[in-house]
Design a protein around this motif. Sequence first.
Motif, PDB file in Angstrom:
ATOM      1  N   GLY A 444       0.815  -1.211   0.000  1.00 53.92           N
ATOM      2  CA  GLY A 444       0.000   0.000   0.000  1.00 53.92           C
ATOM      3  C   GLY A 444       0.849   1.262   0.000  1.00 53.92           C
ATOM      4  O   GLY A 444       0.579   2.221  -0.728  1.00 53.92           O
ATOM      5  N   LEU A 445       1.893   1.270   0.809  1.00 55.61           N
ATOM      6  CA  LEU A 445       2.777   2.426   0.873  1.00 55.61           C
ATOM      7  C   LEU A 445       3.597   2.555  -0.406  1.00 55.61           C
ATOM      8  O   LEU A 445       3.830   3.669  -0.909  1.00 55.61           O
ATOM      9  CB  LEU A 445       3.690   2.295   2.100  1.00 55.61           C
ATOM     10  CG  LEU A 445       4.530   3.498   2.495  1.00 55.61           C
ATOM     11  CD1 LEU A 445       3.716   4.778   2.523  1.00 55.61           C
ATOM     12  CD2 LEU A 445       5.179   3.256   3.853  1.00 55.61           C
ATOM     13  N   TYR A 446       4.011   1.435  -0.961  1.00 56.33           N
ATOM     14  CA  TYR A 446       4.707   1.458  -2.251  1.00 56.33           C
ATOM     15  C   TYR A 446       3.785   2.004  -3.341  1.00 56.33           C
ATOM     16  O   TYR A 446       4.238   2.706  -4.259  1.00 56.33           O
ATOM     17  CB  TYR A 446       5.183   0.052  -2.598  1.00 56.33           C
ATOM     18  CG  TYR A 446       5.803  -0.080  -3.972  1.00 56.33           C
ATOM     19  CD1 TYR A 446       7.107   0.359  -4.217  1.00 56.33           C
ATOM     20  CD2 TYR A 446       5.084  -0.631  -5.019  1.00 56.33           C
ATOM     21  CE1 TYR A 446       7.670   0.253  -5.485  1.00 56.33           C
ATOM     22  CE2 TYR A 446       5.641  -0.756  -6.285  1.00 56.33           C
ATOM     23  CZ  TYR A 446       6.930  -0.312  -6.520  1.00 56.33           C
ATOM     24  OH  TYR A 446       7.494  -0.422  -7.779  1.00 56.33           O
ATOM     25  N   LYS A 531      11.430  -2.682   2.023  1.00 62.30           N
ATOM     26  CA  LYS A 531      11.896  -3.946   1.447  1.00 62.30           C
ATOM     27  C   LYS A 531      11.477  -4.057  -0.023  1.00 62.30           C
ATOM     28  O   LYS A 531      12.281  -4.450  -0.878  1.00 62.30           O
ATOM     29  CB  LYS A 531      11.357  -5.122   2.250  1.00 62.30           C
ATOM     30  CG  LYS A 531      11.689  -6.496   1.678  1.00 62.30           C
ATOM     31  CD  LYS A 531      13.195  -6.705   1.489  1.00 62.30           C
ATOM     32  CE  LYS A 531      13.927  -6.770   2.794  1.00 62.30           C
ATOM     33  NZ  LYS A 531      15.369  -7.112   2.599  1.00 62.30           N
ATOM     34  N   ILE A 532      10.232  -3.711  -0.349  1.00 57.51           N
ATOM     35  CA  ILE A 532       9.784  -3.784  -1.743  1.00 57.51           C
ATOM     36  C   ILE A 532      10.594  -2.826  -2.608  1.00 57.51           C
ATOM     37  O   ILE A 532      11.030  -3.182  -3.716  1.00 57.51           O
ATOM     38  CB  ILE A 532       8.277  -3.455  -1.844  1.00 57.51           C
ATOM     39  CG1 ILE A 532       7.458  -4.554  -1.162  1.00 57.51           C
ATOM     40  CG2 ILE A 532       7.847  -3.321  -3.307  1.00 57.51           C
ATOM     41  CD1 ILE A 532       5.977  -4.247  -1.045  1.00 57.51           C
ATOM     42  N   LEU A 567       9.252 -13.141  -0.076  1.00 54.46           N
ATOM     43  CA  LEU A 567       9.219 -12.211  -1.201  1.00 54.46           C
ATOM     44  C   LEU A 567      10.615 -11.980  -1.756  1.00 54.46           C
ATOM     45  O   LEU A 567      10.823 -11.982  -2.982  1.00 54.46           O
ATOM     46  CB  LEU A 567       8.603 -10.878  -0.756  1.00 54.46           C
ATOM     47  CG  LEU A 567       8.590  -9.754  -1.798  1.00 54.46           C
ATOM     48  CD1 LEU A 567       7.763 -10.152  -3.017  1.00 54.46           C
ATOM     49  CD2 LEU A 567       8.055  -8.464  -1.181  1.00 54.46           C
ATOM     50  N   GLU A 568      11.582 -11.813  -0.879  1.00 61.15           N
ATOM     51  CA  GLU A 568      12.954 -11.581  -1.338  1.00 61.15           C
ATOM     52  C   GLU A 568      13.485 -12.780  -2.123  1.00 61.15           C
ATOM     53  O   GLU A 568      14.131 -12.621  -3.162  1.00 61.15           O
ATOM     54  CB  GLU A 568      13.861 -11.277  -0.148  1.00 61.15           C
ATOM     55  CG  GLU A 568      15.282 -10.936  -0.552  1.00 61.15           C
ATOM     56  CD  GLU A 568      16.049 -10.201   0.529  1.00 61.15           C
ATOM     57  OE1 GLU A 568      17.105  -9.622   0.199  1.00 61.15           O
ATOM     58  OE2 GLU A 568      15.589 -10.189   1.685  1.00 61.15           O
ATOM     59  N   GLN A 569      13.196 -13.984  -1.660  1.00 57.15           N
ATOM     60  CA  GLN A 569      13.633 -15.185  -2.383  1.00 57.15           C
ATOM     61  C   GLN A 569      13.006 -15.244  -3.775  1.00 57.15           C
ATOM     62  O   GLN A 569      13.660 -15.630  -4.743  1.00 57.15           O
ATOM     63  CB  GLN A 569      13.259 -16.427  -1.579  1.00 57.15           C
ATOM     64  CG  GLN A 569      14.058 -16.610  -0.293  1.00 57.15           C
ATOM     65  CD  GLN A 569      13.483 -17.692   0.599  1.00 57.15           C
ATOM     66  OE1 GLN A 569      12.556 -18.404   0.214  1.00 57.15           O
ATOM     67  NE2 GLN A 569      14.015 -17.801   1.816  1.00 57.15           N
ATOM     68  N   ARG A 570      11.744 -14.831  -3.862  1.00 53.96           N
ATOM     69  CA  ARG A 570      11.060 -14.869  -5.163  1.00 53.96           C
ATOM     70  C   ARG A 570      11.661 -13.850  -6.125  1.00 53.96           C
ATOM     71  O   ARG A 570      11.835 -14.134  -7.323  1.00 53.96           O
ATOM     72  CB  ARG A 570       9.560 -14.594  -4.981  1.00 53.96           C
ATOM     73  CG  ARG A 570       8.776 -14.571  -6.297  1.00 53.96           C
ATOM     74  CD  ARG A 570       8.809 -15.930  -6.987  1.00 53.96           C
ATOM     75  NE  ARG A 570       8.169 -15.933  -8.287  1.00 53.96           N
ATOM     76  CZ  ARG A 570       8.782 -15.689  -9.443  1.00 53.96           C
ATOM     77  NH1 ARG A 570      10.103 -15.413  -9.455  1.00 53.96           N
ATOM     78  NH2 ARG A 570       8.127 -15.715 -10.579  1.00 53.96           N
ATOM     79  N   ILE A 571      11.993 -12.665  -5.640  1.00 49.53           N
ATOM     80  CA  ILE A 571      12.588 -11.655  -6.512  1.00 49.53           C
ATOM     81  C   ILE A 571      14.006 -12.056  -6.906  1.00 49.53           C
ATOM     82  O   ILE A 571      14.454 -11.786  -8.029  1.00 49.53           O
ATOM     83  CB  ILE A 571      12.553 -10.269  -5.851  1.00 49.53           C
ATOM     84  CG1 ILE A 571      11.105  -9.842  -5.614  1.00 49.53           C
ATOM     85  CG2 ILE A 571      13.260  -9.239  -6.721  1.00 49.53           C
ATOM     86  CD1 ILE A 571      10.228  -9.844  -6.858  1.00 49.53           C
ATOM     87  N   ASP A 572      14.716 -12.720  -6.037  1.00 44.17           N
ATOM     88  CA  ASP A 572      16.036 -13.239  -6.410  1.00 44.17           C
ATOM     89  C   ASP A 572      15.904 -14.225  -7.572  1.00 44.17           C
ATOM     90  O   ASP A 572      16.728 -14.238  -8.500  1.00 44.17           O
ATOM     91  CB  ASP A 572      16.694 -13.914  -5.210  1.00 44.17           C
ATOM     92  CG  ASP A 572      17.234 -12.917  -4.186  1.00 44.17           C
ATOM     93  OD1 ASP A 572      17.367 -11.729  -4.533  1.00 44.17           O
ATOM     94  OD2 ASP A 572      17.509 -13.334  -3.040  1.00 44.17           O
ATOM     95  N   ARG A 573      14.869 -15.055  -7.529  1.00 46.82           N
ATOM     96  CA  ARG A 573      14.650 -15.998  -8.628  1.00 46.82           C
ATOM     97  C   ARG A 573      14.217 -15.259  -9.895  1.00 46.82           C
ATOM     98  O   ARG A 573      14.611 -15.620 -11.005  1.00 46.82           O
ATOM     99  CB  ARG A 573      13.598 -17.039  -8.223  1.00 46.82           C
ATOM    100  CG  ARG A 573      13.333 -18.093  -9.298  1.00 46.82           C
ATOM    101  CD  ARG A 573      12.764 -19.363  -8.684  1.00 46.82           C
ATOM    102  NE  ARG A 573      11.477 -19.155  -8.049  1.00 46.82           N
ATOM    103  CZ  ARG A 573      10.308 -19.219  -8.701  1.00 46.82           C
ATOM    104  NH1 ARG A 573      10.295 -19.469 -10.013  1.00 46.82           N
ATOM    105  NH2 ARG A 573       9.178 -19.057  -8.074  1.00 46.82           N
ATOM    106  N   PHE A 574      13.408 -14.215  -9.723  1.00 45.60           N
ATOM    107  CA  PHE A 574      12.991 -13.365 -10.847  1.00 45.60           C
ATOM    108  C   PHE A 574      14.219 -12.792 -11.557  1.00 45.60           C
ATOM    109  O   PHE A 574      14.316 -12.791 -12.784  1.00 45.60           O
ATOM    110  CB  PHE A 574      12.098 -12.247 -10.299  1.00 45.60           C
ATOM    111  CG  PHE A 574      11.748 -11.155 -11.271  1.00 45.60           C
ATOM    112  CD1 PHE A 574      10.726 -11.317 -12.197  1.00 45.60           C
ATOM    113  CD2 PHE A 574      12.430  -9.939 -11.228  1.00 45.60           C
ATOM    114  CE1 PHE A 574      10.383 -10.287 -13.074  1.00 45.60           C
ATOM    115  CE2 PHE A 574      12.101  -8.905 -12.099  1.00 45.60           C
ATOM    116  CZ  PHE A 574      11.077  -9.088 -13.028  1.00 45.60           C
TER     117      PHE A 574
END
Length: 594
Positions: A444-446, A531-532, A567-574
């Motif tokens: 929401g803040l992002y 973090k996002i 979420l961080e693990q998923r973006i690393d894979r992305f």
Amino acid sequence: MKHLLGGLLAVVLGLTSSASTAASAADADARFRAIYSQEWAWRTGQSGISSSGETQPGEGRLDTVDAASQQARLDKWKQVLRQLDDVDVSALSPGARVNYAVYRAQIANLLAAQQFKTWQMPFNSDSSFWGDIGYELHGDQLRNAADYQRYLDRLGQIPAYFDQQIANMREGLERGFSVPRAVLDGRDVSIAAVAQLVDPTESSFYAPFKHLPDSFSQDQVQSLQGEALRRVRDDVIPAYQRLLDFFRNEYVPRARTTLAAEALPDGKAFYRQQIREYTTLDLDPQAVHQVGLEQVAKIHAQMLQTMQETGFKGSFPAFLHFLRTDPQFYAKTPDELLMRTAWVAKRVDGQLGKFFGRLPRQRFAIVPVPADIAPYYTSGRGGADAYLVNTYDLASRPLYNMPALTLHESAPGHALQLALAAEQRGQPAFRRDSYISAYGEGWGLYSEYLGNEMGIYSTPYERFGYLTYQMWRAARLVVDTGIHHDGWTRQQAIDYLTQNTALSDREIANEVDRYISWPGQALSYEIGYLKILELRRKAEQALGDKFDLRAFHDTVLQLGSVPLPVLEQRIDRFIADGGPEPDFGDCPPSKAPN
């Protein structure tokens, strides 16, 4: 020939090994699925269960929150956690590992809440079991005679439900586990609104029976309306009267005089767990406080620059006073505030296709906050189907804040994120129907931040409104830890927000009371947002020209609510995969404008 035979043997052995590995993963996945399927079926048959402040599905039941049922939940989640600890995570398929990480954190938080007996404090200054009960009863989802009869049955459960909640709160009072006395003034207004009703048909609980479906016979209509009248008159209103008497004459006089969560029984451990639940990270309160101070200093410099862009010649405090008092910044009527909000939402609609590859089917409505809760309710709150806008006390709802608020609460914030999560077909129910604040509020803040790139902030005042909302969330890190770890007073917290934000006095007082009575939740916004934003910068730097913002956003939203490490693990894979667009199943794609 030997080489050929050797090669064929290697292929066969490789295929056998792959098949064995796949079978092992299938077995491990099945064992894990059996654990969460059984627990979820049990959980959704309960009432009063919450995770990250959000009530879980419970079929609208209101009758099982007594101490015995709380002990049963404690025992159940201890058992489930032991079962999860016996799962060989390395044997799970990749998708099941993500599910495991989300589910285990969920169970750990539910168990911790039982261990700290948070059920003995079933309300805060933001929400309450008596105020939320209408939503739990699902009175807006009545379609046939059976639905109406179930609704009537649930009205009949209210007396026992309230009596159990009163008994639980008494236990909390006995051990000093209560909402602080400092934030209780006026919290009985919503109880009194029902307790003091003279005409039961004026109750919101009776409202679904005023206009019954045309398909109902006259006898059905008379029977249902008569039963509804009796239920509200003989069950609901007396239950609220007993609650009002308890609240005014017992709870308020005996409530604790301290503010800090760390002043509660086993308070340091309790506050640390609250931080862990709402940020999904194991953070030290003082470290969180320091991050807040750094962000406040950074945003303050941006606010000063934006103030200069408006042409204002005075000091920063004078500018805040100007924003809080000049009539040009405030709507004259509730309809004007709602229409200005709707205009922002439609401008955002025109930009969504440029930033997202997938958009949800569901649309949201913009509706005013109900009058009985509006005086103590936040400025706005968004869900998949509705964006609630507070039209009470228009002098405390500045128009320059509405773009940021709307981006956060509607689209691309909560309304978009929650609707997409609900439309996921490949996720288990414990993920689709759950909410993790660090992810959801961080998103929401992002979304407010995205308003800059979408061109939504069209004046320096609206940009200042965006910054004051950014400052508000950064200041929460300072205020929440200040209150619950460093021993701040309520006035210290109010003064800090008054000096650093352009929020109105009413908003500030309501927000501070919320932080006092809901420890840790306020930390989720800024921690999740940072973090996002960090992960986006990481992906942009790693992928360079291959970075696709729409694909990044789709990847974040495809997950639904997850802990930040997941979420961080998923973006690393992305990043490792080169930034591909994710598969949303049968959610519809959006089309970017030319």
